[in-house]
Write a protein that holds these residues in place. Structure first.
Motif, short mmCIF file in Angstrom:
data_model
loop_
_atom_site.label_atom_id
_atom_site.label_comp_id
_atom_site.label_asym_id
_atom_site.label_seq_id
_atom_site.Cartn_x
_atom_site.Cartn_y
_atom_site.Cartn_z
N LEU A 69 -13.72 -8.53 -0.26
CA LEU A 69 -14.05 -9.45 -1.37
C LEU A 69 -12.81 -10.27 -1.73
O LEU A 69 -11.68 -9.75 -1.69
CB LEU A 69 -14.50 -8.64 -2.59
N PRO A 70 -13.00 -11.54 -2.14
CA PRO A 70 -11.86 -12.38 -2.55
C PRO A 70 -11.11 -11.74 -3.72
O PRO A 70 -11.73 -11.18 -4.62
CB PRO A 70 -12.51 -13.69 -3.01
N LEU A 71 -9.79 -11.84 -3.69
CA LEU A 71 -8.96 -11.09 -4.64
C LEU A 71 -7.98 -12.00 -5.38
O LEU A 71 -7.00 -12.47 -4.80
CB LEU A 71 -8.17 -10.02 -3.87
N ALA A 72 -8.24 -12.23 -6.67
CA ALA A 72 -7.32 -13.04 -7.49
C ALA A 72 -6.11 -12.20 -7.91
O ALA A 72 -6.15 -10.98 -7.89
CB ALA A 72 -8.05 -13.52 -8.74
N TRP A 73 -5.04 -12.89 -8.29
CA TRP A 73 -3.84 -12.27 -8.86
C TRP A 73 -3.60 -12.92 -10.21
O TRP A 73 -3.85 -14.11 -10.38
CB TRP A 73 -2.65 -12.51 -7.94
N THR A 74 -3.11 -12.13 -11.17
CA THR A 74 -2.80 -12.69 -12.48
C THR A 74 -1.33 -13.03 -12.58
O THR A 74 -0.47 -12.16 -12.39
CB THR A 74 -3.19 -11.70 -13.59
N LEU A 75 -1.04 -14.28 -12.89
CA LEU A 75 0.33 -14.72 -13.15
C LEU A 75 0.55 -14.57 -14.65
O LEU A 75 -0.09 -15.27 -15.44
CB LEU A 75 0.52 -16.18 -12.72
N HIS B 144 -3.03 -13.62 -2.09
CA HIS B 144 -3.93 -14.21 -3.10
C HIS B 144 -3.86 -15.73 -3.02
O HIS B 144 -2.77 -16.29 -2.88
CB HIS B 144 -3.52 -13.82 -4.52
N ASN B 145 -5.05 -16.38 -3.15
CA ASN B 145 -5.08 -17.84 -3.33
C ASN B 145 -5.97 -18.22 -4.52
O ASN B 145 -6.38 -19.36 -4.65
CB ASN B 145 -5.49 -18.57 -2.05
N ILE B 146 -6.24 -17.23 -5.36
CA ILE B 146 -6.88 -17.48 -6.66
C ILE B 146 -5.90 -16.90 -7.69
O ILE B 146 -5.51 -15.73 -7.57
CB ILE B 146 -8.23 -16.74 -6.81
N PHE B 147 -5.50 -17.72 -8.65
CA PHE B 147 -4.56 -17.24 -9.66
C PHE B 147 -5.16 -17.39 -11.05
O PHE B 147 -5.65 -18.47 -11.41
CB PHE B 147 -3.23 -18.00 -9.58
N LYS B 148 -5.10 -16.28 -11.80
CA LYS B 148 -5.54 -16.33 -13.19
C LYS B 148 -4.29 -16.36 -14.05
O LYS B 148 -3.40 -15.52 -13.89
CB LYS B 148 -6.40 -15.09 -13.45
N THR C 73 -7.50 -20.24 -12.61
CA THR C 73 -8.34 -19.94 -13.78
C THR C 73 -7.40 -19.54 -14.93
O THR C 73 -6.22 -19.25 -14.68
CB THR C 73 -9.33 -18.79 -13.48
N VAL C 74 -7.93 -19.53 -16.14
CA VAL C 74 -7.11 -19.07 -17.27
C VAL C 74 -7.87 -18.04 -18.09
O VAL C 74 -9.10 -18.08 -18.16
CB VAL C 74 -6.69 -20.24 -18.21
N ASP C 75 -7.13 -17.11 -18.68
CA ASP C 75 -7.73 -16.11 -19.58
C ASP C 75 -7.00 -16.18 -20.91
O ASP C 75 -5.79 -15.93 -20.99
CB ASP C 75 -7.59 -14.70 -18.96
N ILE C 76 -7.75 -16.54 -21.97
CA ILE C 76 -7.15 -16.71 -23.29
C ILE C 76 -7.24 -15.41 -24.09
O ILE C 76 -6.57 -15.28 -25.12
CB ILE C 76 -7.84 -17.90 -24.02
N ASN C 77 -8.03 -14.46 -23.61
CA ASN C 77 -8.17 -13.16 -24.29
C ASN C 77 -8.40 -13.31 -25.80
O ASN C 77 -7.68 -12.72 -26.62
CB ASN C 77 -6.95 -12.26 -24.02
N GLN C 78 -9.37 -14.16 -26.15
CA GLN C 78 -9.89 -14.30 -27.53
C GLN C 78 -8.95 -15.00 -28.50
O GLN C 78 -9.18 -14.99 -29.71
CB GLN C 78 -10.22 -12.93 -28.16
N ALA C 79 -7.87 -15.61 -28.01
CA ALA C 79 -6.81 -16.03 -28.93
C ALA C 79 -7.07 -17.35 -29.67
O ALA C 79 -6.40 -17.62 -30.67
CB ALA C 79 -5.49 -16.13 -28.17
N TRP C 80 -8.00 -18.17 -29.19
CA TRP C 80 -8.17 -19.48 -29.83
C TRP C 80 -9.36 -19.50 -30.79
O TRP C 80 -10.34 -18.77 -30.61
CB TRP C 80 -8.40 -20.56 -28.77
N ASP C 81 -9.27 -20.42 -31.78
CA ASP C 81 -10.46 -20.69 -32.58
C ASP C 81 -11.21 -21.84 -31.88
O ASP C 81 -10.73 -22.42 -30.90
CB ASP C 81 -10.11 -21.00 -34.03
N GLU C 82 -12.37 -22.17 -32.41
CA GLU C 82 -13.21 -23.14 -31.70
C GLU C 82 -12.57 -24.53 -31.66
O GLU C 82 -12.65 -25.24 -30.66
CB GLU C 82 -14.59 -23.19 -32.37
N TYR C 83 -11.91 -24.89 -32.75
CA TYR C 83 -11.27 -26.21 -32.82
C TYR C 83 -10.19 -26.33 -31.73
O TYR C 83 -10.11 -27.31 -30.99
CB TYR C 83 -10.68 -26.42 -34.22
N THR C 84 -9.35 -25.29 -31.63
CA THR C 84 -8.28 -25.27 -30.61
C THR C 84 -8.90 -25.31 -29.21
O THR C 84 -8.45 -26.05 -28.32
CB THR C 84 -7.42 -24.00 -30.77
N ALA C 85 -9.95 -24.51 -29.03
CA ALA C 85 -10.59 -24.45 -27.71
C ALA C 85 -11.16 -25.80 -27.30
O ALA C 85 -11.02 -26.22 -26.14
CB ALA C 85 -11.69 -23.39 -27.73
#
Ligand code: MUC
Ligand code: MG
Length: 370
Positions: A134-140, A161-165, A194-206
């Motif tokens: 399966l394709p395998l991402a790495w988190t930077l 890896h050629n997918i980076f989160k 890709t990006v992971d914000i882990n719940q940190a933004w409010d809707e306006y910021t997003a």
């Protein structure tokens, strides 16, 4: 086949190769729980769940997982035949609410034991394997843009890896987006970002930042808003073309159903631990498939044992539109098993060994346990 004679739960702290910075915590060591279920003939089923940043990422802490298994779950297991894991887990659910990580640890150790008793791979007990890899991402997530770029180039060079989160959401949102822009400029032609914000933004910021991220070519935005904000996630999904992934929000089968119904995302991040095990993960994959949601093979950054569990169940799921990120073992300095994961041409290779294909190293367990 013989029945269960003992259940032992250990908490371990395993160091990681570099600090791993998320919006709410920085991981320098992962707290994991190892479960060992033994049958009367001495065969052992082994499993693992990992947690991130104590209670800062999610509600399940290693201390609570162990205490609740010892007190409330183990009495349901002694004397039972592990092949009846479906019935056993159903009985447990009637008297233990929530506790998804604890349930996942126990269910998967039962599955490992039942498969080892029969000397076949665990995936045979939940449908059989579809994928060999399966394709395998790495988190930077080093917290430093130049170091992330260097790391990404090395991963591409090694064909790992050629997918980076990218983990963003900590600090100034404009600075977060600039950081993403620099990484896309450096490695965006050869990789998917890709990006992971882990719940940190409010809707306006997003609203402001997702527009910028979409324009730069980011391919997926993970959990931009707090887990409770289904309505906001639904509005973002409606507004943007870029895929919005529900992670922390998509825990139980019932929560995931509500997300799907509200279209509070385009895709679901699967993780056996947050769903309560493999049977629940398969149900969630099913309702997501029925609704046309994409799937992502997520991780809680487990070490080799928990990662093997995820690889095993993901190998039985027809399609991962967004690939997987079951890279956990590669972030650790050490392992509690004799085996490591195998990565070839940007893909994790699925083990065909018996059980989940991992052998616990008892000396390492002794060394790392609390
Ligand atoms: C998360 O939220 O996805 C998974 C990969 C990673 O780097 O962090 C975890 C948690
Ligand atoms: Mg996430």
């Amino acid at each position: 086949m013989s029945n269960i004679s003992s259940v032992d739960i250990f908490i371990c702290d395993l160091p990681v190769v570099r600090p791993h910075k998320l919006s709410m915590t920085t991981i320098t060591s992962q707290a994991i729980v190892i479960g060992i279920i033994k049958d009367e003939s001495g065969i052992t089923g082994v499993s693992e769940v990992a947690t991130i940043g104590g209670a800062s990422y999610g509600e399940s802490t290693v201390e609570a997982i162990k205490a609740n298994i010892d007190q409330y779950i183990t009495p349901h297991l002694i004397g039972q035949d592990p092949i009846s894991f479906n019935r056993i887990m159903n009985n447990i659910s009637k008297s233990v609410r929530g506790n998804y990580f604890a349930k996942s640890l126990i269910e998967t150790a039962l599955i490992d034991l039942a498969a080892k008793q029969r000397e076949f791979p665990a995936y045979e007990l939940f449908g059989g394997k579809i994928h060999n890899s399966l394709p395998l991402a790495w988190t930077l997530a080093s917290g430093d843009t130049a170091r992330d770029i260097e790391e990404a180039k090395e991963m591409l060079h090694q064909k790992r890896h050629n997918i980076f989160k990218l983990k963003i959401g900590s600090g100034d949102p404009d600075a977060n987006v600039k950081h993403v822009g620099k990484i896309i400029k450096a490695v965006g032609d050869e990789s998917r970002i890709t990006v992971d914000i882990n719940q940190a933004w409010d809707e306006y910021t997003a609203l402001k930042q997702i527009k910028a991220l979409e324009e730069m070519g980011v391919s997926m935005i993970e959990q931009p808003l707090p887990a409770w904000n289904y309505e906001g996630m639904s509005r973002l999904t409606e507004r943007f073309d870029v895929s919005i992934l529900a992670d922390e929000a998509a825990t139980s089968l019932h929560d995931t159903y509500r997300i799907i119904k509200a279209r509070a995302g385009d895709a679901i991040a699967l993780k056996p631990a947050k769903h309560g095990g493999i049977l629940e993960t398969k149900k969630i994959a099913g309702i997501a498939e029925a609704a046309g949601f994409g799937l992502y093979g997520g991780t809680m950054i487990e070490s080799t044992i928990g990662n093997a569990v995820a690889a095993s169940v993901y190998s039985t799921i027809p399609e991962f539109k967004f690939g997987t990120e079951i890279f956990g073992p590669l972030l650790y300095k050490d392992k509690l098993t004799l085996e490591n994961i195998e990565v070839k041409d940007f893909e994790i290779q699925i083990s065909d060994d018996i059980g989940f294909g991992v052998t616990l190293d008892y000396e390492k367990l002794e060394y790392y346990k609390r």
